[in-house]
Write a protein that holds these residues in place. Structure first.
Motif, mmCIF file in Angstrom:
data_model
loop_
_atom_site.group_PDB
_atom_site.id
_atom_site.type_symbol
_atom_site.label_atom_id
_atom_site.label_comp_id
_atom_site.label_asym_id
_atom_site.label_seq_id
_atom_site.Cartn_x
_atom_site.Cartn_y
_atom_site.Cartn_z
ATOM 1 N N GLY A 1 10.375 -29.415 -5.399
ATOM 2 C CA GLY A 1 9.673 -28.439 -6.134
ATOM 3 C C GLY A 1 8.391 -28.192 -5.741
ATOM 4 N N ILE A 2 7.660 -29.452 -5.316
ATOM 5 C CA ILE A 2 6.318 -29.014 -5.049
ATOM 6 C C ILE A 2 6.120 -28.456 -3.841
ATOM 7 N N VAL A 3 6.988 -28.900 -2.689
ATOM 8 C CA VAL A 3 6.971 -28.072 -1.284
ATOM 9 C C VAL A 3 7.352 -26.760 -1.547
ATOM 10 N N GLY A 4 8.212 -26.252 -2.507
ATOM 11 C CA GLY A 4 8.619 -25.019 -2.518
ATOM 12 C C GLY A 4 7.701 -24.158 -3.188
ATOM 13 N N ARG A 5 6.978 -24.506 -3.991
ATOM 14 C CA ARG A 5 5.755 -23.861 -4.754
ATOM 15 C C ARG A 5 4.851 -23.734 -3.551
ATOM 16 N N LEU A 6 4.568 -24.638 -2.820
ATOM 17 C CA LEU A 6 3.656 -24.358 -1.838
ATOM 18 C C LEU A 6 4.000 -23.231 -0.728
ATOM 19 N N TRP A 7 5.397 -23.175 -0.223
ATOM 20 C CA TRP A 7 5.934 -22.292 0.282
ATOM 21 C C TRP A 7 5.675 -20.785 -0.304
ATOM 22 N N LEU B 1 -6.021 -21.061 -2.837
ATOM 23 C CA LEU B 1 -5.065 -20.821 -3.820
ATOM 24 C C LEU B 1 -3.619 -21.820 -3.293
ATOM 25 N N LEU B 2 -3.600 -22.301 -2.242
ATOM 26 C CA LEU B 2 -2.754 -23.194 -1.936
ATOM 27 C C LEU B 2 -3.164 -24.651 -2.389
ATOM 28 N N LEU B 3 -4.490 -24.984 -2.642
ATOM 29 C CA LEU B 3 -4.790 -26.214 -3.244
ATOM 30 C C LEU B 3 -4.662 -26.292 -4.489
ATOM 31 N N ASN B 4 -4.910 -24.910 -5.169
ATOM 32 C CA ASN B 4 -4.421 -24.910 -6.509
ATOM 33 C C ASN B 4 -3.202 -25.232 -6.845
ATOM 34 N N THR B 5 -2.306 -24.552 -6.075
ATOM 35 C CA THR B 5 -0.842 -24.787 -6.216
ATOM 36 C C THR B 5 -0.485 -26.192 -6.239
ATOM 37 N N LEU B 6 -1.038 -26.710 -5.060
ATOM 38 C CA LEU B 6 -0.663 -28.269 -4.906
ATOM 39 C C LEU B 6 -1.018 -29.078 -6.019
ATOM 40 N N LEU B 7 -2.350 -28.884 -6.509
ATOM 41 C CA LEU B 7 -2.952 -29.679 -7.693
ATOM 42 C C LEU B 7 -1.887 -29.351 -8.923
ATOM 43 N N ASP B 8 -1.495 -28.217 -9.141
ATOM 44 C CA ASP B 8 -0.787 -27.790 -10.310
ATOM 45 C C ASP B 8 0.611 -28.539 -10.263
ATOM 46 N N GLY B 9 1.098 -28.727 -8.851
ATOM 47 C CA GLY B 9 2.589 -29.302 -8.694
ATOM 48 C C GLY B 9 2.220 -30.750 -8.774
ATOM 49 N N LEU B 10 1.303 -31.592 -8.679
ATOM 50 C CA LEU B 10 0.968 -32.878 -8.754
ATOM 51 C C LEU B 10 1.219 -33.476 -10.103
ATOM 52 N N VAL B 11 1.138 -32.246 -11.004
ATOM 53 C CA VAL B 11 1.302 -32.839 -12.444
ATOM 54 C C VAL B 11 2.604 -33.401 -12.634
#
Length: 215
Positions: free
Chosen positions: A66-72, A178-188
């Motif tokens: 899920g995290i990798v897919g969100r980054l993609w 934006l990529l960093l923000n998505t990564l931080l969101d996903g780490l939750v």
């Protein structure tokens, strides 16, 4: 002299920022509510058993997928969602890959109780909540993007990916922020890993009561 009466400017549709905030809020509230409910629930497969541990490990894979897919997806959308129709990469097979991969990660969170039901429950509730946000986003994007977006709606499924439609497409300009923000969101989602281990320990020690079990 006759004063010219000017008509008021046309009301512009609300930007996507509000919908993105709603997406984050929906996800946070949903995980918090389910997490609180499962404080008193337990899998019918006890911690330490092969089935329980296998389900947990499968859930870890779902979370990372899920995290990798969100980054993609962010590599392609990169802030362009309200300015042009993005049709490449994950957006060529589903119109809402960020929501799809968030749902996959949520299913992984549900797996951390070692229950098949937890996987399905978390995924279904997450997808249902996102469905409401998706419908509102689509209404806005129809106003902003017009005919090209209408054609995209007719061609690409709303949620469940259709892999045969895949096209590489163009990622546009890369936006590291934006990529960093998505990564931080996903780490939750990763918070679920130690959290459910603590819950398992508290339930086994008797500190937390078990009110129901899930297969």
């Amino acid at each position: 002299m006759v004063n010219e009466v000017k008509s008021p400017p046309a009301r512009q549709p609300e930007g996507l920022g509000g919908y993105q905030q709603m997406r984050r809020l929906v996800l946070a509230v949903l995980i918090a509510v389910l997490f609180a409910a499962l404080l008193f629930g337990q899998s019918t497969f006890p911690p330490g058993t092969p089935v329980h541990e296998s389900i947990e490990m499968f859930g870890v894979l779902l979370i990372f997928l899920g995290i990798v897919g969100r980054l993609w997806a962010t590599l392609y959308i990169g802030g362009r969602k309200s300015s042009e129709v993005v049709t490449g990469g994950p957006y060529s097979i589903t119109r809402n890959p960020l929501y799809v991969f968030s749902t996959v990660a949520a299913a992984g969170v549900g797996a951390q109780i070692g229950s098949f039901t937890g996987i399905v429950l978390f995924a279904a509730l997450c997808a249902g909540a996102f469905h409401i946000v998706i419908l509102r986003e689509e209404k806005y994007l129809k106003q902003v993007l017009g005919a090209p977006y209408e054609a995209y709606l007719a061609r690409v499924p709303r949620f469940f990916p259709k892999l045969s439609l895949y096209q590489e497409g163009d990622t546009g300009s890369f936006k590291p922020r934006l990529l960093l923000n998505t990564l931080l969101d996903g780490l939750v989602f990763l918070v679920a890993l130690p959290a459910f281990e603590l819950i398992d320990g508290a339930q086994q020690s008797g500190m937390l009561p078990v009110w129901f079990t899930l297969p």
